[in-house]
Design a protein around this motif. Structure first.
Motif, PDB file in Angstrom:
ATOM      1  N   THR A   1       0.826  -1.205   0.000  1.00 15.89           N
ATOM      2  CA  THR A   1       0.000   0.000   0.000  1.00 15.89           C
ATOM      3  C   THR A   1       0.861   1.256   0.000  1.00 15.89           C
ATOM      4  N   ILE A   2       1.882   1.283   0.853  1.00 13.41           N
ATOM      5  CA  ILE A   2       2.773   2.446   0.923  1.00 13.41           C
ATOM      6  C   ILE A   2       3.476   2.660  -0.409  1.00 13.41           C
ATOM      7  N   ARG A   3       3.950   1.574  -1.014  1.00 15.44           N
ATOM      8  CA  ARG A   3       4.636   1.697  -2.300  1.00 15.44           C
ATOM      9  C   ARG A   3       3.707   2.258  -3.378  1.00 15.44           C
ATOM     10  N   ALA A   4       2.463   1.808  -3.369  1.00 18.31           N
ATOM     11  CA  ALA A   4       1.508   2.300  -4.364  1.00 18.31           C
ATOM     12  C   ALA A   4       1.241   3.786  -4.163  1.00 18.31           C
ATOM     13  N   LEU A   5       1.111   4.204  -2.907  1.00 15.38           N
ATOM     14  CA  LEU A   5       0.871   5.611  -2.617  1.00 15.38           C
ATOM     15  C   LEU A   5       2.087   6.461  -2.980  1.00 15.38           C
ATOM     16  N   GLU A   6       3.268   5.953  -2.681  1.00 20.30           N
ATOM     17  CA  GLU A   6       4.487   6.694  -3.018  1.00 20.30           C
ATOM     18  C   GLU A   6       4.659   6.809  -4.527  1.00 20.30           C
ATOM     19  N   ALA A   7       4.280   5.766  -5.234  1.00 17.39           N
ATOM     20  CA  ALA A   7       4.366   5.807  -6.695  1.00 17.39           C
ATOM     21  C   ALA A   7       3.446   6.874  -7.269  1.00 17.39           C
ATOM     22  N   ALA A   8       2.362   7.170  -6.524  1.00 13.41           N
ATOM     23  CA  ALA A   8       1.414   8.190  -6.970  1.00 13.41           C
ATOM     24  C   ALA A   8       1.797   9.582  -6.473  1.00 13.41           C
ATOM     25  N   GLY A   9       2.934   9.682  -5.767  1.00 12.17           N
ATOM     26  CA  GLY A   9       3.425  10.980  -5.338  1.00 12.17           C
ATOM     27  C   GLY A   9       3.396  11.247  -3.856  1.00 12.17           C
ATOM     28  N   ALA A  10       2.900  10.318  -3.056  1.00  9.59           N
ATOM     29  CA  ALA A  10       2.833  10.525  -1.611  1.00  9.59           C
ATOM     30  C   ALA A  10       4.217  10.423  -0.979  1.00  9.59           C
ATOM     31  N   VAL A  11       4.384  11.104   0.144  1.00  5.82           N
ATOM     32  CA  VAL A  11       5.613  11.022   0.929  1.00  5.82           C
ATOM     33  C   VAL A  11       5.242  10.427   2.281  1.00  5.82           C
ATOM     34  N   ILE A  12       5.794   9.258   2.597  1.00  3.08           N
ATOM     35  CA  ILE A  12       5.385   8.521   3.797  1.00  3.08           C
ATOM     36  C   ILE A  12       6.608   8.023   4.552  1.00  3.08           C
ATOM     37  N   GLU A  13       6.608   8.224   5.851  1.00  2.00           N
ATOM     38  CA  GLU A  13       7.632   7.659   6.731  1.00  2.00           C
ATOM     39  C   GLU A  13       6.967   6.702   7.710  1.00  2.00           C
ATOM     40  N   VAL A  14       7.655   5.606   8.000  1.00  2.00           N
ATOM     41  CA  VAL A  14       7.145   4.637   8.969  1.00  2.00           C
ATOM     42  C   VAL A  14       8.134   4.536  10.120  1.00  2.00           C
ATOM     43  N   HIS A  15       7.646   4.693  11.340  1.00  4.11           N
ATOM     44  CA  HIS A  15       8.491   4.610  12.529  1.00  4.11           C
ATOM     45  C   HIS A  15       7.912   3.593  13.504  1.00  4.11           C
ATOM     46  N   SER A  16       8.786   2.886  14.202  1.00  2.00           N
ATOM     47  CA  SER A  16       8.376   1.957  15.254  1.00  2.00           C
ATOM     48  C   SER A  16       8.696   2.585  16.603  1.00  2.00           C
ATOM     49  N   ALA A  17       7.662   2.792  17.410  1.00  2.79           N
ATOM     50  CA  ALA A  17       7.868   3.393  18.729  1.00  2.79           C
ATOM     51  C   ALA A  17       6.654   3.126  19.594  1.00  2.79           C
ATOM     52  N   ASP A  18       6.873   3.110  20.895  1.00  2.00           N
ATOM     53  CA  ASP A  18       5.790   2.983  21.864  1.00  2.00           C
ATOM     54  C   ASP A  18       5.184   4.361  22.072  1.00  2.00           C
ATOM     55  N   ILE A  19       3.906   4.511  21.722  1.00  2.00           N
ATOM     56  CA  ILE A  19       3.248   5.807  21.788  1.00  2.00           C
ATOM     57  C   ILE A  19       3.234   6.372  23.211  1.00  2.00           C
ATOM     58  N   SER A  20       3.357   5.506  24.216  1.00  2.00           N
ATOM     59  CA  SER A  20       3.334   5.970  25.609  1.00  2.00           C
ATOM     60  C   SER A  20       4.714   6.340  26.136  1.00  2.00           C
ATOM     61  N   ASP A  21       5.754   6.191  25.308  1.00  2.00           N
ATOM     62  CA  ASP A  21       7.135   6.521  25.689  1.00  2.00           C
ATOM     63  C   ASP A  21       7.457   7.931  25.173  1.00  2.00           C
ATOM     64  N   PHE A  22       7.479   8.898  26.065  1.00  2.00           N
ATOM     65  CA  PHE A  22       7.673  10.296  25.644  1.00  2.00           C
ATOM     66  C   PHE A  22       8.992  10.490  24.909  1.00  2.00           C
ATOM     67  N   SER A  23      10.079   9.942  25.436  1.00  2.00           N
ATOM     68  CA  SER A  23      11.392  10.123  24.821  1.00  2.00           C
ATOM     69  C   SER A  23      11.423   9.536  23.408  1.00  2.00           C
ATOM     70  N   ALA A  24      10.870   8.336  23.253  1.00  2.00           N
ATOM     71  CA  ALA A  24      10.862   7.695  21.936  1.00  2.00           C
ATOM     72  C   ALA A  24      10.030   8.500  20.944  1.00  2.00           C
ATOM     73  N   MET A  25       8.870   8.994  21.381  1.00  2.00           N
ATOM     74  CA  MET A  25       8.011   9.769  20.493  1.00  2.00           C
ATOM     75  C   MET A  25       8.621  11.138  20.176  1.00  2.00           C
ATOM     76  N   GLN A  26       9.341  11.698  21.120  1.00  2.00           N
ATOM     77  CA  GLN A  26      10.031  12.964  20.883  1.00  2.00           C
ATOM     78  C   GLN A  26      11.055  12.802  19.766  1.00  2.00           C
ATOM     79  N   GLN A  27      11.755  11.678  19.769  1.00  2.00           N
ATOM     80  CA  GLN A  27      12.733  11.399  18.715  1.00  2.00           C
ATOM     81  C   GLN A  27      12.052  11.186  17.368  1.00  2.00           C
ATOM     82  N   VAL A  28      10.922  10.479  17.369  1.00  2.00           N
ATOM     83  CA  VAL A  28      10.185  10.257  16.128  1.00  2.00           C
ATOM     84  C   VAL A  28       9.766  11.588  15.519  1.00  2.00           C
ATOM     85  N   VAL A  29       9.214  12.477  16.333  1.00  2.00           N
ATOM     86  CA  VAL A  29       8.761  13.784  15.848  1.00  2.00           C
ATOM     87  C   VAL A  29       9.934  14.589  15.304  1.00  2.00           C
ATOM     88  N   ALA A  30      11.050  14.568  16.009  1.00  2.00           N
ATOM     89  CA  ALA A  30      12.227  15.336  15.580  1.00  2.00           C
ATOM     90  C   ALA A  30      12.745  14.827  14.233  1.00  2.00           C
TER      91      ALA A  30
END
Length: 372
Positions: A47-76
């Motif tokens: 699905t991501i590849r199909a969307l990117e082929a159509a012009g979308a820009v997508i990043e995928v990150h693995s992180a625990d949403i309840s971990d502030f430090s990990a999510m801070q790094q994802v956002v940065a």
């Protein structure tokens, strides 16, 4: 992924997808797309590849949403590559199979609470000093129709928090904030996984009810679009008539929930082979109950004084046993029997004292017209 597809195709949105489970790096995607052992990951990659082929820009990150430090790094990292994040959809959640509160540990409930409760606080803290275009929390219709999420104590509590938090955020943050009490989605999301897990219990009942009450992906996307276009802060989404469902839920006790499950699982036509418990000897009744327990628990030999919960029983398995007792013996077995008298010997005594019961289905509420 359904809403990610919608945002990518309709608004050319740059997307940051965050999930708790590890996701393979792009360099390994070719190896994953044809792997039979994880079809879900392969589907997301395609699905991501199909969307990117159509012009979308997508990043995928693995992180625990309840971990502030990990999510801070994802956002940065995401903002360094894609620019400022301007909207948040908080869809994270953990399926709750732990059952009624009497049999739960704190750890069982905390696992379900963390992504929705602490995860929401983490996201709000990360973006509290900026005006987002939207901050949307995904809650559940189960907060209004508790019978549909019976035994999901942690899940219901977490969603109650989301519903309350939206009021706090509307008073303390700029930008559009909303919470959506979603109906189950038929083709995607946590509901589908939960449905697959529970198919061993009441397969026919679950399939029919899920088909009747769940919304399609297309309906879900259309509802989301409608909410965003109309800036609605609190929304309950139901495929069936909501006032009728809420009235039904208000009149349901624990015992009635079990009766409905048992009646539906027994099917429309009562089996001809129903035995009368009053005609069985004590040993015969013990054996009938032991056979039912063995079927549900997957244990061949069970002593008549062994504890149901110590053997691996839970509220969902108790519901299954209620159904099978009705089919085989034609008697109503109340849930409290499993909490206060959870042995074959004691339950046989309850059955002796219980009259044969005929169960009636609660009338299904009429469907409402879909939003266009």
């Amino acid at each position: 992924m359904a809403l990610a597809e919608y945002l990518a195709t309709q608004y050319t949105a740059r997307l940051v997808l965050v999930g708790r489970s590890a996701f393979p790096p792009k360099s390994e995607w070719d190896q994953w797309v044809n792997r039979p052992d994880d079809a879900e990951v392969a589907r997301i990659i395609r699905t991501i590849r199909a969307l990117e082929a159509a012009g979308a820009v997508i990043e995928v990150h693995s992180a625990d949403i309840s971990d502030f430090s990990a999510m801070q790094q994802v956002v940065a990292r995401a903002e360094a590559r894609l620019g400022p994040i301007t909207g948040v959809l908080h869809t994270a959640g953990v399926a709750d199979y732990a059952g009624v509160i009497q049999r739960r540990t704190q750890a069982m409930t905390d696992e379900v609470l963390l992504p929705k409760v602490k995860g929401t606080i983490v996201l709000d803290t990360l973006f509290r000093n900026r005006k987002l275009d939207f901050f949307v929390l995904f809650s559940s219709i189960g907060n209004y129709i508790y019978g549909r999420k019976f035994g999901q104590v942690g899940y219901n509590a977490a969603n109650e928090f989301l519903d309350a938090f939206v009021h706090y955020r509307l008073q303390h943050r700029e930008g559009f904030t909303a919470t959506v009490n979603w109906n189950d989605w038929a083709e995607a999301g946590m509901s589908v996984k939960a449905m697959e897990k529970s198919r061993g219990l009441h397969k026919e009942v679950n399939d029919l009810q899920f088909e009747a009450e769940a919304i399609t992906t297309e309906q879900g996307v259309n509802v989301f679009r409608y909410i965003m276009e109309n800036q609605m802060n609190r929304v309950i989404v139901s495929a069936l008539d909501l006032p009728a469902l809420m009235e039904e839920s208000n009149n349901i006790s624990v015992e009635v929930i079990l009766e409905q499950e048992a009646a539906a699982h027994a099917t429309e036509a009562a089996p001809a082979a129903v035995s009368s418990s009053s005609l069985l000897t004590e040993a015969g009744l013990h054996q009938q109950i032991a056979d039912i327990w063995s079927t549900v628990l997957g244990i061949e030999a069970i002593g008549i004084d062994e504890d149901f919960f110590a053997l691996g029983g839970d509220s969902l398995k108790a519901i299954t046993i209620v159904s099978l007792v009705f089919k085989k013996l034609g008697v109503k077995l109340p849930l409290p029997a499993f909490f206060h008298k959870p042995t074959i010997r004691e339950i046989s005594r309850v059955i002796r004292e219980t009259n044969r019961t005929d169960y009636a289905r609660i009338k299904r509420a009429p469907k409402k017209r879909a939003i266009r």
